[in-house]
Design a protein around this motif. Structure first.
Motif, PDB file in Angstrom:
ATOM      1  N   VAL A  75      -2.518 -31.612  -5.266  1.00 44.37           N
ATOM      2  CA  VAL A  75      -3.023 -32.982  -5.330  1.00 44.37           C
ATOM      3  C   VAL A  75      -2.141 -33.836  -6.239  1.00 44.37           C
ATOM      4  O   VAL A  75      -1.896 -35.014  -5.955  1.00 44.37           O
ATOM      5  CB  VAL A  75      -4.484 -32.994  -5.831  1.00 44.37           C
ATOM      6  CG1 VAL A  75      -4.963 -34.419  -6.072  1.00 44.37           C
ATOM      7  CG2 VAL A  75      -5.385 -32.306  -4.831  1.00 44.37           C
ATOM      8  N   MET A  78       0.676 -35.125  -4.323  1.00 46.13           N
ATOM      9  CA  MET A  78       0.245 -36.215  -3.445  1.00 46.13           C
ATOM     10  C   MET A  78       0.043 -37.514  -4.215  1.00 46.13           C
ATOM     11  O   MET A  78       0.254 -38.609  -3.679  1.00 46.13           O
ATOM     12  CB  MET A  78      -1.059 -35.839  -2.732  1.00 46.13           C
ATOM     13  CG  MET A  78      -0.945 -34.699  -1.738  1.00 46.13           C
ATOM     14  SD  MET A  78      -2.556 -34.313  -1.000  1.00 46.13           S
ATOM     15  CE  MET A  78      -2.921 -35.855  -0.164  1.00 46.13           C
ATOM     16  N   GLN A  79      -0.371 -37.404  -5.472  1.00 48.70           N
ATOM     17  CA  GLN A  79      -0.653 -38.596  -6.267  1.00 48.70           C
ATOM     18  C   GLN A  79       0.593 -39.454  -6.478  1.00 48.70           C
ATOM     19  O   GLN A  79       0.490 -40.687  -6.588  1.00 48.70           O
ATOM     20  CB  GLN A  79      -1.203 -38.182  -7.647  1.00 48.70           C
ATOM     21  CG  GLN A  79      -2.600 -37.587  -7.634  1.00 48.70           C
ATOM     22  CD  GLN A  79      -3.673 -38.646  -7.804  1.00 48.70           C
ATOM     23  OE1 GLN A  79      -3.482 -39.796  -7.437  1.00 48.70           O
ATOM     24  NE2 GLN A  79      -4.811 -38.254  -8.356  1.00 48.70           N
ATOM     25  N   SER A 118     -11.022 -36.215  -6.210  1.00 55.87           N
ATOM     26  CA  SER A 118      -9.709 -36.521  -6.777  1.00 55.87           C
ATOM     27  C   SER A 118      -9.649 -38.011  -7.074  1.00 55.87           C
ATOM     28  O   SER A 118      -9.609 -38.845  -6.169  1.00 55.87           O
ATOM     29  CB  SER A 118      -8.595 -36.135  -5.799  1.00 55.87           C
ATOM     30  OG  SER A 118      -7.335 -36.551  -6.281  1.00 55.87           O
ATOM     31  N   ARG A 424      -7.327 -36.952  -0.599  1.00 53.45           N
ATOM     32  CA  ARG A 424      -6.944 -36.053  -1.689  1.00 53.45           C
ATOM     33  C   ARG A 424      -8.106 -35.144  -2.091  1.00 53.45           C
ATOM     34  O   ARG A 424      -7.893 -33.981  -2.450  1.00 53.45           O
ATOM     35  CB  ARG A 424      -6.470 -36.867  -2.895  1.00 53.45           C
ATOM     36  CG  ARG A 424      -5.168 -37.611  -2.677  1.00 53.45           C
ATOM     37  CD  ARG A 424      -4.582 -38.072  -4.001  1.00 53.45           C
ATOM     38  NE  ARG A 424      -5.504 -38.892  -4.751  1.00 53.45           N
ATOM     39  CZ  ARG A 424      -5.575 -40.220  -4.677  1.00 53.45           C
ATOM     40  NH1 ARG A 424      -4.774 -40.871  -3.850  1.00 53.45           N
ATOM     41  NH2 ARG A 424      -6.441 -40.900  -5.407  1.00 53.45           N
ATOM     42  N   GLN A 428      -8.001 -31.180  -2.220  1.00 50.11           N
ATOM     43  CA  GLN A 428      -8.340 -30.418  -3.424  1.00 50.11           C
ATOM     44  C   GLN A 428      -9.378 -29.352  -3.124  1.00 50.11           C
ATOM     45  O   GLN A 428      -9.295 -28.229  -3.633  1.00 50.11           O
ATOM     46  CB  GLN A 428      -8.859 -31.371  -4.508  1.00 50.11           C
ATOM     47  CG  GLN A 428      -9.197 -30.679  -5.834  1.00 50.11           C
ATOM     48  CD  GLN A 428      -9.404 -31.659  -6.968  1.00 50.11           C
ATOM     49  OE1 GLN A 428      -8.708 -32.657  -7.052  1.00 50.11           O
ATOM     50  NE2 GLN A 428     -10.354 -31.384  -7.847  1.00 50.11           N
TER      51      GLN A 428
END
Length: 731
Positions: A75, A78-79, A118, A424, A428
Motif C-alpha cells: 500500500v 501505491m501511496q 488505508s 488501497r 491492504q
C-alpha cells in the motif's frame, strides 16, 4: 388468568415495574456521579479513544507481522503515485499528496477502529478541495500568470503570515502594507506564490473541517451516515468520477483551458474543450494513452485475473510513474517538446505552520464541513464493509474523531483532509493485512520518498498522473453498469441514484450531496405517508396472520363479525389522514358512508311509514352494528405522536357513532405511554388488548358467559357445567 390480563391496563397494573424512583433528581444525580467517577468508565474511555492500545496488547507477532509488513509495503508503494496524482487533481503541488499519505495513516493508526482502511488522498476530496481553491483564486485578483495588483495587500499579508516562500514550501517574508516588499516593488505577485496561497487555504480548510469532525464525533454524530443510503453514495461517487475526468481533460489533451467553477462547470468545461480541440498536443495524449493501457493491462488482466496466485499485486502505478519519469528525462521531453511535468519536489518535511483560519471563516466554512462529511462518509462505508467481511466491529463516532484528528495534523504540515481509499483498502486487506500496524510500514515507504527520493520525480509528465487518477476511477464507472439491476430491484433507490448523480454533474459536488440527502429523506417520508395496511386473518390451522388477498385464510375463530387490520409504520402528522383512510377502506366500513346509508333508510321509512318506525330502523341498525368489531394490529406501529393520537380518537368516535367497536391490539410501551400522557387511557381501557390470542379468548368468554346460567365461564369458551357434561359424554 387470561381474562384478567387480556386488557393492557390489567397487564400493566400487574406486571409493570414501578420506576418512579428513577425519575427523582437525587437518584439521577447519584447514578450520573457513580457512572462518571468509576475507574471502569475512565478505562473504557481510554480504550475507546485510543484503539491502538488494544491492538498492540492483543497483537500476535508471529502470526501477523509478516502479513502486515507485506500489505503495508504494498500500500505504501501505491501511496506514492496516487498521492502525487490526487494532489495535482486538487491543483496543489504533488509533494502535498505525499505529506497527506504519511500523516494521514500515521494518525489513523492511533485513533482509528478499522483494521484495514488505508488513509491518504482520495479523488473526491481532492476534487472538492480543488473547486474551493479555484474559486478563491478567481475571487482574489490573480490571473492565470499569477499577476495581481499590489494595492490590495490582504492576500499578500495572509501569504506572508503563512511561512511559505515564493516556491510554496519554505519561509516567506512578505510584509504588510506600508513596509517594503520585493513583490510589491515588482508590481505583481509571482506565480509560485499562488501555490503558497493554495496550500495555506487548503490547510485552513482541513483544520476547520478536522475541528468540526472531532466535535461532532464526541457528540455522537457518527450516525450521520444513516442519512446517506448506499444508492445516494454510489450516485454521488459516480458523478464525481465524471467531474474528475473533466478536470483532467486539459492535461490529457495538453490544452490551456480555463477551469470553471460553480454551477454547470462540467458543461462549460467540455464546451471549451470542444472549441479548442484543434489545439490538442499529441505528445501528452499519446503518453496518456500508453500509460493508461499499461495500467489497465496490469491491474485488470493480471492483478485481478490472477489474484489467487499473486500474493502481492504488481505495483502498476509505481512502475508506470518510474518508467515515464526515466523516459521523459532521457528524451528531454519537457525541454524539447514543451511537455508539462511535475517539476520541483522538495526533499524533507515541511515546517510546522498553523494555517490562518480567517481564510476559511466564514466564507468557506460550509465547504470545509461538507468536504469533511464526504470524506467521513466514504471512509466509514468501506470500513463497515471490511469489518463485516473480517468479523469485527467499528465505532462510527470514534471514526469521525480519527478523521478529524488526521485532518488537523495534516493541516499543520501543508496537507489537506485525508480519507480512506476504497482501492488501497481492498489491497491492504487482500494482501493479508491483519491490523493497522500495516499502515506504519506504508508510512516508512512514503517517508523515504519525502526525505530523499522526491526530487527524482522532477521530469514526471503530468499526463501520466492523469492516467493514474483515471485508472483509479474504474470502480466508480462500473457503478453505472449496475443501474439496470438497481431499477429491477427498487425503483425508489434507482431514483435516489439518478437524482444525486444528475444534480452533482449538472450543478456541483456540494449541491449534489445536499440534494441527494434531502431527496433520500423525502422518499422515506413519502413511503411513510403511503404505508398501506391490509385485512388479515389466520392462514390454515396456523397462528400466523397474513393478508387475505395474498393467502388462503380462514375466518378468525369462526367470527365473521371481527375484522382485523394490520398497519405497518407509525401514526404521526405525516400519515395520520392516510392511516384513517386505510382503516376505513380495508375494513369496508366507512362511518360516513354508514351514516349516509342510515339517513337514507330513515328518510325512506319516514316517507313510507311514521316516526315510530323511523326510530325502530335506527335502533335495529345500531343493534346490528353493535356486534361488529374492528381490531387494528398495532404490533408494527413503532410510535404515535399527538396528531396520531387525535386521529385514533377520531376513528374511535366515528365507529362508536355507528355502533362499531374499535380495538387496538399489541400496542408497545411507547404507544401506551403516549396514550397515558394524552389522558385517553380511560376512554380506551376496554379497547386495548395485549395480543390477538387474548382478544379472541376474551370474545369467546363474552359469548359463552351469558349461556352458563350463573356459572363462572372459562376462557376456552365453555362454562364449567358444560365442560363436565362434555367430559361425561366422552367417557
Amino acid at each position: 388468568m387470561e381474562k384478567k390480563y387480556a386488557y393492557n391496563s390489567d397487564f400493566n397494573e400487574t406486571f409493570r415495574r414501578n420506576n418512579a424512583e428513577q425519575f427523582i433528581l437525587s437518584t439521577k444525580l447519584r447514578k450520573v456521579c457513580r457512572k462518571y467517577t468509576s475507574r471502569n468508565y475512565y478505562r473504557r474511555c481510554v480504550k475507546e479513544s485510543f484503539p491502538f492500545i488494544d491492538t498492540l496488547r492483543s497483537y500476535k507477532l508471529k502470526e501477523n507481522i509478516a502479513n502486515d509488513i507485506i500489505s503495508g509495503l504494498t500500500v505504501g508503494v501505491m501511496q506514492i503515485p496516487q498521492g502525487m496524482a490526487y494532489a495535482m487533481l486538487s491543483s496543489l503541488p504533488p509533494i502535498c499528496g505525499l505529506y497527506i499519505s504519511f500523516f494521514g495513516p500515521l494518525v489513523y493508526f492511533f485513533l482509528g477502529t478499522s483494521r484495514h482502511v488505508s488513509m491518504g488522498c482520495i479523488s473526491i476530496v481532492s476534487l472538492m478541495i480543488g473547486s474551493v481553491l479555484d474559486d478563491a483564486i478567481s475571487n482574489s485578483g490573480f490571473n492565470k500568470e499569477g499577476r495581481r495588483l499590489p494595492q490590495n495587500l490582504t492576500l499578500l499579508s495572509a501569504i506572508g503570515s503563512s511561512g511559505y516562500n515564493e516556491s510554496g514550501y519554505g519561509p516567506l517574508n512578505l510584509t504588510v502594507e506600508g513596509q517594503p516588499s520585493p513583490y510589491v516593488t515588482q508590481g505583481h505577485l509571482p506565480h509560485a506564490s499562488v501555490n503558497a496561497f493554495k496550500i495555506e487555504l487548503a490547510s485552513a480548510l482541513s483544520l476547520v473541517s478536522g475541528i468540526v469532525m472531532i466535535f461532532l464525533g464526541r457528540l455522537g454524530f457518527g450516525v450521520i451516515t444513516t442519512y446517506m443510503p448506499e444508492p445516494m453514495v454510489s450516485g454521488f461517487t459516480s458523478a464525481v468520477a465524471v467531474q474528475i475526468i473533466t478536470a483532467q481533460a486539459k492535461h490529457i489533451f495538453g490544452l490551456d483551458v480555463v477551469r470553471h467553477n460553480g454551477y454547470y462547470k462540467i458543461i462549460k468545461t467540455w464546451v471549451d474543450i470542444l472549441k479548442n480541440i484543434g489545439d490538442t498536443q499529441w505528445l501528452p495524449l499519446v503518453i496518456f494513452c500508453v500509460s493508461f493501457i499499461i495500467l489497465y493491462s496490469i491491474k485488470v488482466h493480471i492483478n485481478i485475473r490472477f489474484k489467487a496466485k499473486l500474493k502481492v499485486p504488481i505495483p502498476a502505478d509505481l512502475i508506470v510513474v518510474v518508467l515515464a519519469t526515466v523516459i521523459a528525462y532521457a528524451a528531454k521531453l519537457s525541454r524539447n517538446n514543451g511537455l508539462n511535468v511535475v517539476k520541483e519536489i522538495p526533499a524533507g518535511f515541511p515546517s510546522f505552520s498553523p494555517p490562518d483560519l480567517s481564510l476559511v471563516i466564514p466564507r468557506y466554512l460550509k465547504d470545509a464541513v461538507m468536504i469533511g462529511i464526504v470524506a467521513f462518509t466514504q471512509t466509514v462505508s468501506i470500513a463497515k464493509i471490511l469489518a463485516q467481511t473480517n468479523n469485527y466491529d467499528i465505532n462510527s463516532n470514534q471514526e469521525m474523531v480519527a478523521y478529524g484528528a488526521g485532518s488537523v495534523v495534516c493541516s499543520l504540515f501543508s496537507g489537506y483532509i485525508p480519507a480512506g481509499s476504497v482501492g488501497r483498502s481492498m489491497v491492504q486487506e487482500g494482501a493479508g493485512g491483519k491490523t493497522q500496524v500495516a499502515s506504519l510500514f506504508g508510512c516508512l515507504v512514503v517517508l523515504v520518498v519525502i526525505v530523499a527520493v522526491g526530487p527524482l520525480f522532477y521530469h514526471l509528465p503530468q499526463c501520466v498522473l492523469s492516467a493514474v487518477v483515471l485508472m483509479s476511477l474504474r470502480g466508480m464507472f462500473l457503478q453505472y453498469t449496475e443501474l439496470p439491476s438497481l431499477w429491477r430491484k427498487s425503483k425508489i433507490d434507482f431514483m435516489i441514484w439518478v437524482v444525486t448523480a444528475a444534480s452533482t454533474i449538472v450543478l456541483d459536488a456540494e449541491i449534489g450531496i445536499i440534494i441527494g440527502i434531502v431527496f433520500s429523506v423525502f422518499t422515506v417520508t413519502v413511503r411513510t405517508q403511503r404505508t398501506d395496511g391490509y385485512r388479515a386473518s389466520y392462514v390454515g390451522e396456523t397462528s400466523v396472520m397474513k393478508n387475505i388477498e395474498r393467502y388462503q385464510t380462514v375466518v378468525l375463530d369462526g367470527r365473521p363479525e371481527l375484522i382485523v387490520i394490520c398497519y405497518h409504520g407509525p401514526v404521526c402528522f405525516a400519515n395520520a389522514e392516510h392511516f384513517m383512510r386505510t382503516v376505513y377502506r380495508k375494513s369496508g366500513m366507512d362511518p360516513k358512508m354508514l351514516l349516509k346509508a342510515l339517513r337514507r333508510q330513515q328518510q325512506k321509512a319516514q316517507i313510507q311509514l311514521d316516526v315510530s318506525v323511523e326510530k325502530d330502523v335506527l335502533e335495529e341498525t345500531l343493534c346490528r352494528n353493535d356486534h361488529q368489531k374492528i381490531a387494528i394490529d398495532f404490533t408494527t406501529v413503532n410510535f404515535v405522536d399527538l396528531v396520531g393520537v387525535k386521529t385514533i380518537k377520531r376513528v374511535h368516535k366515528d365507529y362508536q357513532s355507528v355502533g362499531i367497536e374499535l380495538i387496538l391490539v399489541g400496542c408497545n410501551d411507547d404507544v401506551i405511554d403516549m396514550f397515558e400522557k394524552c389522558d385517553i387511557m380511560g376512554e380506551f381501557s376496554s379497547s386495548l388488548f395485549t395480543s390477538m390470542e387474548l382478544l379472541l379468548a376474551h370474545l369467546n368468554f363474552q359469548q359463552t358467559s351469558s349461556s352458563c346460567n350463573g356459572e363462572e365461564p372459562l376462557m376456552n369458551g365453555f362454562c364449567e357445567g358444560k365442560k363436565s357434561h362434555i367430559s361425561k359424554e366422552k367417557d
